[in-house]
Design a protein around this motif. Sequence first.
Motif, PDB file in Angstrom:
ATOM      1  N   THR A  17       0.886  -1.224   0.030  1.00 51.08           N
ATOM      2  CA  THR A  17      -0.131  -0.012  -0.047  1.00 51.08           C
ATOM      3  C   THR A  17       0.632   1.302   0.084  1.00 51.08           C
ATOM      4  O   THR A  17       1.921   1.398   0.467  1.00 51.08           O
ATOM      5  CB  THR A  17      -0.875   0.039   1.128  1.00 51.08           C
ATOM      6  OG1 THR A  17      -1.816   1.073   1.102  1.00 51.08           O
ATOM      7  CG2 THR A  17      -0.312   0.292   2.541  1.00 51.08           C
TER       8      THR A  17
ATOM      9  N   GLN B 202      -7.879   8.413  10.667  1.00 50.15           N
ATOM     10  CA  GLN B 202      -7.659   8.144   9.259  1.00 50.15           C
ATOM     11  C   GLN B 202      -8.725   8.249   8.487  1.00 50.15           C
ATOM     12  O   GLN B 202      -9.987   8.741   9.073  1.00 50.15           O
ATOM     13  CB  GLN B 202      -6.893   6.730   9.249  1.00 50.15           C
ATOM     14  CG  GLN B 202      -7.707   5.548   9.638  1.00 50.15           C
ATOM     15  CD  GLN B 202      -7.104   4.022   9.734  1.00 50.15           C
ATOM     16  OE1 GLN B 202      -6.258   3.822  10.499  1.00 50.15           O
ATOM     17  NE2 GLN B 202      -7.016   3.513   8.421  1.00 50.15           N
TER      18      GLN B 202
ATOM     19  N   ARG C 278     -10.984   6.044   7.291  1.00 52.48           N
ATOM     20  CA  ARG C 278     -12.342   5.258   7.537  1.00 52.48           C
ATOM     21  C   ARG C 278     -12.867   5.904   8.990  1.00 52.48           C
ATOM     22  O   ARG C 278     -14.145   5.843   8.833  1.00 52.48           O
ATOM     23  CB  ARG C 278     -12.027   3.856   7.686  1.00 52.48           C
ATOM     24  CG  ARG C 278     -11.207   3.291   8.774  1.00 52.48           C
ATOM     25  CD  ARG C 278     -10.645   1.940   8.295  1.00 52.48           C
ATOM     26  NE  ARG C 278      -9.482   2.083   7.479  1.00 52.48           N
ATOM     27  CZ  ARG C 278      -8.708   1.191   6.857  1.00 52.48           C
ATOM     28  NH1 ARG C 278      -9.017  -0.112   7.446  1.00 52.48           N
ATOM     29  NH2 ARG C 278      -8.115   1.047   6.044  1.00 52.48           N
TER      30      ARG C 278
ATOM     31  N   ASP D 242     -13.693  12.332  -1.486  1.00 49.96           N
ATOM     32  CA  ASP D 242     -12.948  11.601  -1.075  1.00 49.96           C
ATOM     33  C   ASP D 242     -11.583  11.766  -1.590  1.00 49.96           C
ATOM     34  O   ASP D 242     -11.039  11.301  -2.831  1.00 49.96           O
ATOM     35  CB  ASP D 242     -13.278   9.979  -1.348  1.00 49.96           C
ATOM     36  CG  ASP D 242     -12.218   9.084  -0.426  1.00 49.96           C
ATOM     37  OD1 ASP D 242     -11.352   9.433  -0.176  1.00 49.96           O
ATOM     38  OD2 ASP D 242     -12.719   7.908  -0.675  1.00 49.96           O
TER      39      ASP D 242
ATOM     40  N   SER E 238      -8.238  10.516   3.862  1.00 47.79           N
ATOM     41  CA  SER E 238      -7.357   9.769   4.489  1.00 47.79           C
ATOM     42  C   SER E 238      -5.862  10.450   4.291  1.00 47.79           C
ATOM     43  O   SER E 238      -5.382  10.511   3.367  1.00 47.79           O
ATOM     44  CB  SER E 238      -7.166   8.224   3.749  1.00 47.79           C
ATOM     45  OG  SER E 238      -5.974   7.667   4.282  1.00 47.79           O
TER      46      SER E 238
ATOM     47  N   LYS F 215      -2.271   9.302   2.664  1.00 46.83           N
ATOM     48  CA  LYS F 215      -1.776   9.195   1.405  1.00 46.83           C
ATOM     49  C   LYS F 215      -1.012  10.721   1.199  1.00 46.83           C
ATOM     50  O   LYS F 215       0.019  10.981   1.474  1.00 46.83           O
ATOM     51  CB  LYS F 215      -2.775   9.084   0.334  1.00 46.83           C
ATOM     52  CG  LYS F 215      -3.090   7.499   0.331  1.00 46.83           C
ATOM     53  CD  LYS F 215      -4.136   7.208   1.379  1.00 46.83           C
ATOM     54  CE  LYS F 215      -4.887   5.818   1.224  1.00 46.83           C
ATOM     55  NZ  LYS F 215      -5.714   5.441   2.388  1.00 46.83           N
TER      56      LYS F 215
ATOM     57  N   ARG G 113      -1.951  -4.879  -7.717  1.00 46.27           N
ATOM     58  CA  ARG G 113      -1.592  -3.434  -7.429  1.00 46.27           C
ATOM     59  C   ARG G 113      -0.188  -3.444  -6.969  1.00 46.27           C
ATOM     60  O   ARG G 113      -0.052  -3.925  -5.892  1.00 46.27           O
ATOM     61  CB  ARG G 113      -2.726  -2.930  -6.513  1.00 46.27           C
ATOM     62  CG  ARG G 113      -2.082  -1.253  -6.360  1.00 46.27           C
ATOM     63  CD  ARG G 113      -3.345  -0.714  -5.539  1.00 46.27           C
ATOM     64  NE  ARG G 113      -2.985  -0.942  -3.817  1.00 46.27           N
ATOM     65  CZ  ARG G 113      -3.381  -0.391  -2.880  1.00 46.27           C
ATOM     66  NH1 ARG G 113      -4.325   0.621  -3.307  1.00 46.27           N
ATOM     67  NH2 ARG G 113      -3.113  -0.617  -1.659  1.00 46.27           N
TER      68      ARG G 113
HETATM   69  N1  F0G Z   1     -10.535   6.562   0.505  1.00 46.85           N
HETATM   70  C1  F0G Z   1      -9.663   6.000  -0.549  1.00 46.85           C
HETATM   71  C2  F0G Z   1      -9.944   6.405  -1.924  1.00 46.85           C
HETATM   72  C3  F0G Z   1      -8.734   5.119  -0.194  1.00 46.85           C
HETATM   73  O1  F0G Z   1      -7.740   4.584  -0.948  1.00 46.85           O
HETATM   74  C4  F0G Z   1      -8.652   4.732   1.365  1.00 46.85           C
HETATM   75  C5  F0G Z   1      -7.632   3.791   1.780  1.00 46.85           C
HETATM   76  C6  F0G Z   1      -9.573   5.196   2.210  1.00 46.85           C
HETATM   77  C7  F0G Z   1     -10.511   6.179   1.716  1.00 46.85           C
HETATM   78  C8  F0G Z   1      -9.589   4.851   3.859  1.00 46.85           C
HETATM   79  O2  F0G Z   1      -8.516   5.436   4.483  1.00 46.85           O
HETATM   80  O3  F0G Z   1      -6.956   3.752   5.232  1.00 46.85           O
HETATM   81  O4  F0G Z   1      -7.013   6.012   6.034  1.00 46.85           O
HETATM   82  O5  F0G Z   1      -8.638   4.681   6.535  1.00 46.85           O
HETATM   83  N2  F0G Z   1      -6.712   3.262   1.198  1.00 46.85           N
HETATM   84  C9  F0G Z   1      -5.511   2.360   1.488  1.00 46.85           C
HETATM   85  C10 F0G Z   1      -5.077   1.553   0.365  1.00 46.85           C
HETATM   86  C11 F0G Z   1      -5.786   1.563   2.447  1.00 46.85           C
HETATM   87  O6  F0G Z   1      -4.194   0.754   0.463  1.00 46.85           O
HETATM   88  O7  F0G Z   1      -5.516   2.041  -0.933  1.00 46.85           O
HETATM   89  P1  F0G Z   1      -7.640   4.873   5.544  1.00 46.85           P
END
Ligand code: F0G
Length: 462
Positions: free
Chosen positions: A51, A100, A102, A217, A257, A260, A408
């Motif tokens: 990730t 985070q 979520r 998002d 989140s 990233k 991925r």
């Molecule tokens: N929205 C998107 C577009 C994401 O890619 C992620 C997380 C989340 C929300 C949730 O965020 O992990 O901080 O709670 N993506 C990670 C991934 C886990 O590996 O793509 P989070």
Amino acid sequence: MNKKYIAEPYRIKMVEPIRETTRKEREMLLKNAGYNPFSLRSEDVYIDLLTDSGTGAMSQEQWGAMMVGDEAYAGSRSFFKLESVVKNITGYQYFMPVHQGRGAEQVFLPQLVTKKGMFYISNIHFDTTRAHVELAGARAIDCVIEECFNIDLDHPFKGNFDLVHLEKLILEKGKENIAGIIMTITNNSAGGQPVSMANLKAVKEIANKFNIPTIIDGARYAENAFFIKEREKGYENKAIIDIVREECSYADVFLMSAKKDGLVNMGGIIAIKDNEQLYNQCRVAVIPYEGFPTYGGLNGRDMEALAVGLMEALDETYLRHRIDQVRYLGDKLKAAGVPIQYPIGGHAVFVECKRMAPHIPSEQFPALSVTNAIYLEAGIRAVEIGTLLLGRDPDTHENIPCVLELMRLAIPRRVYTYRHMDVVADAVIHVYQHRNELKGYEFTYESPILRHFTSTFQPIEN
Ligand code: F0G
């Protein structure tokens, strides 16, 4: 001078050693992990592309900022610093931190679900977003353009909404039943594909017509802005921050989140444009889940690092290198004939494994097979995004049909070098050239929910 892929715009002054294992060791480690890469220890991984979330490296300015974190429960100086950065970037009036992405979803998404039988519509909901939509008692509908599923098709904004379908969906379900429209930028599940400004604007116009709130998002909103600058007419000479502000202008709410494009290891954001009532509802809801609204599950020092990281991620040279590095890996794979989602996305290269291993049926998880093969080959960890992740239909218990069987390769920010990308490319190309030897997998234990995380497998010998 060839500037096709710019060099790292930083010097590395702290390092974490990584260890290469032998193939024999990896065979044992993967077997002990039940052939599920999630169960490997990161120490046993040479290059970890599981990730790009929370796996980036912080800058000296971020580490420095952490030293001045104010750890007050309520109203800390660090909160106000972060608040002013978020307000400056988004142009919104209200902000609260969460731990985070979520966390933001859990607090915010139920607020717009006011009755039974409601829907959220997104270009593509990320898994946790979909899960929180469902936990809030609503249903999630994806509405991305068809072009997104044709991996060879060169389209600059494969993450875009299908606008005709969006309007049709709203009319079909009834505008009063649409809780909100979620613009996922970039569109992770479609391969880190960007959404154009024109598309965001058009979605907002449709939403306004029906009086439906729009939500960004924004996990990778800065990478999305970079693609807009690179590919959309009229944005070539705009500053990234201005592009980002325009992105935000087409939404009422910004969820993020920050693991990233916040360049931190933990953190998230809820920002609300001007709806005070909605803000007050979130302020109440955040307390039992995340904490008091001025810390939301974060330490003062986390908020300091995020305040700096958000601005660093808008630096154009940083973004150029970030996108170049991912593209460098993708270009190498494409040149060798490996089927990948093209154009290459912002945070990851997505390999299409249905085409790579047509002899493995979906229910034997071709993308897991390729993922395990590159671990065995070179100690590289990737992730399956296909039939295994999609899971089963809750009613029929059948595997949900999956258009693409993707592996991925997500690149952490500021962590690996181009030379690491060479190693990854060599391993994937080697597996591609020996693709006829790939074997399917079957469950030895199938976890009842979110099965890709904890299920175990064995290779099918034939
Ligand atoms: N929205 C998107 C577009 C994401 O890619 C992620 C997380 C989340 C929300 C949730 O965020 O992990 O901080 O709670 N993506 C990670 C991934 C886990 O590996 O793509 P989070």
